[in-house]
Design a protein around this motif. Sequence first.
Motif, short mmCIF file in Angstrom:
data_model
loop_
_atom_site.label_atom_id
_atom_site.label_comp_id
_atom_site.label_asym_id
_atom_site.label_seq_id
_atom_site.Cartn_x
_atom_site.Cartn_y
_atom_site.Cartn_z
N THR A 305 0.82 -1.21 0.00
CA THR A 305 0.00 0.00 0.00
C THR A 305 0.85 1.27 0.00
O THR A 305 0.36 2.35 0.21
N ARG A 306 2.19 1.10 -0.18
CA ARG A 306 3.05 2.27 -0.09
C ARG A 306 3.97 2.37 -1.30
O ARG A 306 4.65 1.42 -1.66
N VAL A 307 3.96 3.54 -1.93
CA VAL A 307 4.81 3.79 -3.08
C VAL A 307 5.72 4.97 -2.73
O VAL A 307 5.27 5.95 -2.14
N LEU A 308 7.00 4.86 -3.08
CA LEU A 308 7.94 5.94 -2.76
C LEU A 308 8.33 6.67 -4.04
O LEU A 308 8.53 6.06 -5.08
N ILE A 309 8.41 8.00 -3.94
CA ILE A 309 8.79 8.79 -5.10
C ILE A 309 9.92 9.75 -4.73
O ILE A 309 9.91 10.36 -3.66
N GLU A 310 10.88 9.82 -5.63
CA GLU A 310 12.03 10.69 -5.42
C GLU A 310 12.25 11.47 -6.70
O GLU A 310 11.96 10.98 -7.79
N LYS A 311 12.80 12.70 -6.58
CA LYS A 311 13.10 13.43 -7.82
C LYS A 311 14.48 12.99 -8.32
O LYS A 311 15.37 12.73 -7.51
N ARG A 312 14.59 12.91 -9.60
CA ARG A 312 15.87 12.40 -10.14
C ARG A 312 17.03 13.30 -9.78
O ARG A 312 18.15 12.84 -9.63
N GLU A 557 24.10 1.94 0.01
CA GLU A 557 23.99 3.24 0.67
C GLU A 557 22.57 3.60 1.09
O GLU A 557 22.34 4.13 2.16
N PHE A 558 21.64 3.29 0.17
CA PHE A 558 20.26 3.73 0.44
C PHE A 558 19.69 3.16 1.74
O PHE A 558 18.76 3.68 2.29
N GLU A 559 20.32 2.07 2.21
CA GLU A 559 19.77 1.47 3.43
C GLU A 559 20.02 2.34 4.65
O GLU A 559 19.23 2.36 5.57
N TYR A 560 21.12 3.06 4.63
CA TYR A 560 21.38 3.88 5.81
C TYR A 560 21.36 5.37 5.51
O TYR A 560 21.43 6.19 6.40
N MET A 561 21.24 5.72 4.23
CA MET A 561 21.20 7.14 3.89
C MET A 561 19.78 7.63 3.62
O MET A 561 19.56 8.78 3.32
N LEU A 562 18.80 6.73 3.71
CA LEU A 562 17.44 7.06 3.31
C LEU A 562 16.88 8.35 3.93
O LEU A 562 16.29 9.16 3.23
N PRO A 563 17.07 8.58 5.23
CA PRO A 563 16.47 9.76 5.84
C PRO A 563 16.99 11.06 5.25
O PRO A 563 16.31 12.08 5.29
N GLU A 564 18.16 11.02 4.68
CA GLU A 564 18.71 12.25 4.12
C GLU A 564 18.15 12.54 2.75
O GLU A 564 18.35 13.61 2.20
N ARG A 565 17.48 11.56 2.17
CA ARG A 565 16.95 11.78 0.83
C ARG A 565 15.54 12.34 0.88
O ARG A 565 14.82 12.16 1.85
N ASN A 566 15.17 13.04 -0.16
CA ASN A 566 13.83 13.62 -0.23
C ASN A 566 12.89 12.62 -0.87
O ASN A 566 12.72 12.59 -2.08
N LEU A 567 12.29 11.81 -0.04
CA LEU A 567 11.37 10.79 -0.54
C LEU A 567 9.94 11.11 -0.12
O LEU A 567 9.70 11.43 1.04
N GLY A 578 -0.90 0.84 -7.06
CA GLY A 578 0.52 1.13 -6.99
C GLY A 578 1.14 1.08 -8.38
O GLY A 578 1.89 1.97 -8.77
N ASN A 579 0.76 0.06 -9.12
CA ASN A 579 1.28 -0.07 -10.48
C ASN A 579 0.81 1.06 -11.38
O ASN A 579 1.53 1.50 -12.27
N ARG A 580 -0.42 1.49 -11.13
CA ARG A 580 -0.94 2.60 -11.95
C ARG A 580 -0.07 3.84 -11.74
O ARG A 580 0.18 4.58 -12.69
N ILE A 581 0.39 4.04 -10.51
CA ILE A 581 1.22 5.23 -10.25
C ILE A 581 2.51 5.15 -11.06
O ILE A 581 2.94 6.15 -11.64
N ILE A 582 3.07 3.96 -11.13
CA ILE A 582 4.30 3.83 -11.93
C ILE A 582 4.03 4.27 -13.36
O ILE A 582 4.84 4.95 -13.98
N LYS A 591 11.51 9.43 -9.93
CA LYS A 591 11.85 8.03 -9.88
C LYS A 591 10.86 7.40 -8.89
O LYS A 591 10.70 7.90 -7.78
N VAL A 592 10.17 6.37 -9.34
CA VAL A 592 9.18 5.74 -8.46
C VAL A 592 9.75 4.43 -7.94
O VAL A 592 10.20 3.59 -8.71
N TYR A 593 9.79 4.29 -6.64
CA TYR A 593 10.15 2.99 -6.06
C TYR A 593 8.86 2.36 -5.60
O TYR A 593 8.10 2.97 -4.86
#
Length: 739
Positions: A305-312, A557-567, A578-582, A591-593
């Motif tokens: 039920t959760r989709v993550l989005i980040e700007k490239r 890196e993303f495992e421990y740097m996640l909080p610093e990223r704008n997600l 969720g797939n529709r959002i992609i 970038k959609v995770y």
Amino acid sequence: MSIIRLDQVSKYYKSEETVSVGMKKVSLSFDLGEFVAVTGESGSGKSTLLNVISGLDGYEEGELYLFDEETSHYTIADWERYRGAYIGFVFQNYNIIDSYTVYQNVMLALEIQGYPKKDRKKRAFELIDKVGLTSHRHHKASKLSGGQKQRAVIARALAKDCPVIVADEPTGNLDSQSATQIMKLLHDISEGKLVIVVTHDYDQVKNYATRKIKMHDGEVVEDKVLHDHEIPTQINPVELKKTSFWTLTRFAVRNMFSTPKKSLFLLIMQILVIAVFTLVYTDQMKNIREEGLEQSQIFPNVPETRVLIEKRDGSEFSESEINDFKALSVVKEVYEHGSLFYNEMELSIKGSNEYSFGYIEGTDSAIVLSELEITGRLPVAIDEVVISSHWQSFNVGDTIELFNGYYYQENDNISFGTFKVVGIDNQDRNMIYFSDAYLKQDLEIDKQLDISRYENTRSSISYQMSFDFEGESVYVERSYEPIQADIVFYGTGEPTRIENQTIEIRTYSSTGIELTKTLTDISIIVYENFENEYYKRVSMDQEIYDNLVEEFMLEVEFEYMLPERNLLSLSVSGLNHGNRIIEMVDSEIYKVYYPANISSPMREVLVFLSGLLAIVLLSLFGLFLYAIVHAVTRNVMNARKKDFAIYRSIGANQTSLAKLVVIEQIIMAVVGFVLTLLILNLLSSSIPMIQKTLPYMEIQDYLILMIAFVLFGLWLGLRFNKKVFKQTVIETLSASKGE
Ligand code: ADP
Ligand code: MG
């Protein structure tokens, strides 16, 4: 020229065993302006004669001439045209549509002949007045007495101002006073017309008749002209207009409302069938759309039920961008502080006593839950949570503490504070659900958490480094002193040195991702009696070891740097949305995770196969439901056969009746479908099964279903229609008399 002429016409009724004579070698001709009385004892062939004259029934021998033209080549449509333009009927058993009012019965005839719309109502009232039913205009036909019914039928016959009126014992079932009135009525309207009246009581017509015909045993035994009659110079056939689509639609709606119980029964039936089929269909769609999708290993605790989005470019999301995401129909909520979901770390909860503790598999926003799925209520305040029923030691009202790591690693734990359990998730999902208030708070992420994340990942990678040696897996550990080779296998015997080895080191990150690195030119010393048990590790040169760990760390890196990223974190109802959002979100900028969802390489094949299976299943199921609806509709429609014969007898043709039946079925299917969707949507708030599957329906699914149901209705209608028109009007009427 006579309008109707019979030349040696014979008609036989054939049943399985016997053939009976309806009429035998009858030769007669009729002119306009005549008022003909046909008499004879019961069974002498009077009705047969009338039915043949009016084209309601066929004949076997001889020839019927209309305007001196042969009719043996007439088709159903020709007879319909003839009846429509020339003939008005009055039957003995007052064939009237019982479910209609007097007014509706008369209107029907006016509408079928295409009487000018603006004058219709006036004309109907005039006719009803003429037959003396003014006070009964809006009474249902079924509630009228015999005499009243017959008068209504005459009004209906007169609605069509046609040159020929045939009346088959119109007074047969009436008392003598009503009978006299009816005969007078027929006489009043007879001027310039050909009126043929069958009666067993000649006295009733002797004042009006210009001609008397007597029948016996199917033969004409007397044909006497009583008075002269004027032959009008002009014949005015009724001008037939095509019944318009809107008129037919009005008929269809009127028919439904005039038999409310039947219509309601059919509708409920339809709704049941459509609902069941829609649910089965939806379930199949859900399967197909989730086919080949599986939980990602990168964020094993991110729910679907959760989709993550980040700007490239890594920049922060603007207010308007966030609002754009919120506006997407498939998005339930947008959270700017995705790190509060703690998806990249292991979490545990601890209750008030030593038995209440547990390891959490994932976190989510309580917005994805429905009240139906939980005992208690949804969280509102910042410190309120819903937890899974997976841990039976927790109850509504408990206070719990949330911390990172496994509960037994007490020293490393960092507490995220205490929460109040306000609801228990009935499903065994092993999750914790936060309130919006918690997930939307503007928190500076604790530095401690960053360090902890980093350490978690690092220790997991170092602890699990291994490679294959002589077919077995061996774990490596860091040597803290210099050793004579890159890798040393310690044992009790003599050492053997091997040079130039290539080995592949593998390990796993804290979230379970497999990582590998190939090392070349490695020297290894193996002592004899090396014991390869998993707790006996081999030593690795400290520089090589440290480099390896650092290289592995770079990959995750993303495992421990996640909080610093704008997600951004988007809440959705499940994999489908969720797939529709992609698909919907611009991949140039964002970038959609979707960690919960990775497509298997076989997905397309799987989707195709399960689609095929679904089609087979749905067809079989549809066939089963079809059998039920078909049986029910057939029964209901059979009961209406008489009405259809009446429609035909007053001039409706096969094509318009076919259209009428089809329109009725289509209205039924559309109304049924719309109501079903409304009902399903209403029910979905109280039936979890519906609530879970309905979101999988997309516009095209509704369209497909709708079209399927409409086609089904169409087919039912056409089938029924074909059956009705296999028989002549008289056959239908006499068949429905017995029912
Ligand atoms: P009438 O109207 O003078 O009473 P009918 O025309 O109804 O006479 O009937 C003439 C003959 O044809 C009778 O012997 C009757 O039994 C027979 N007949 C009429 N209708 C049918 C029918 N549908 N099937 C079989 N025989 C019929
Ligand atoms: Mg009869």
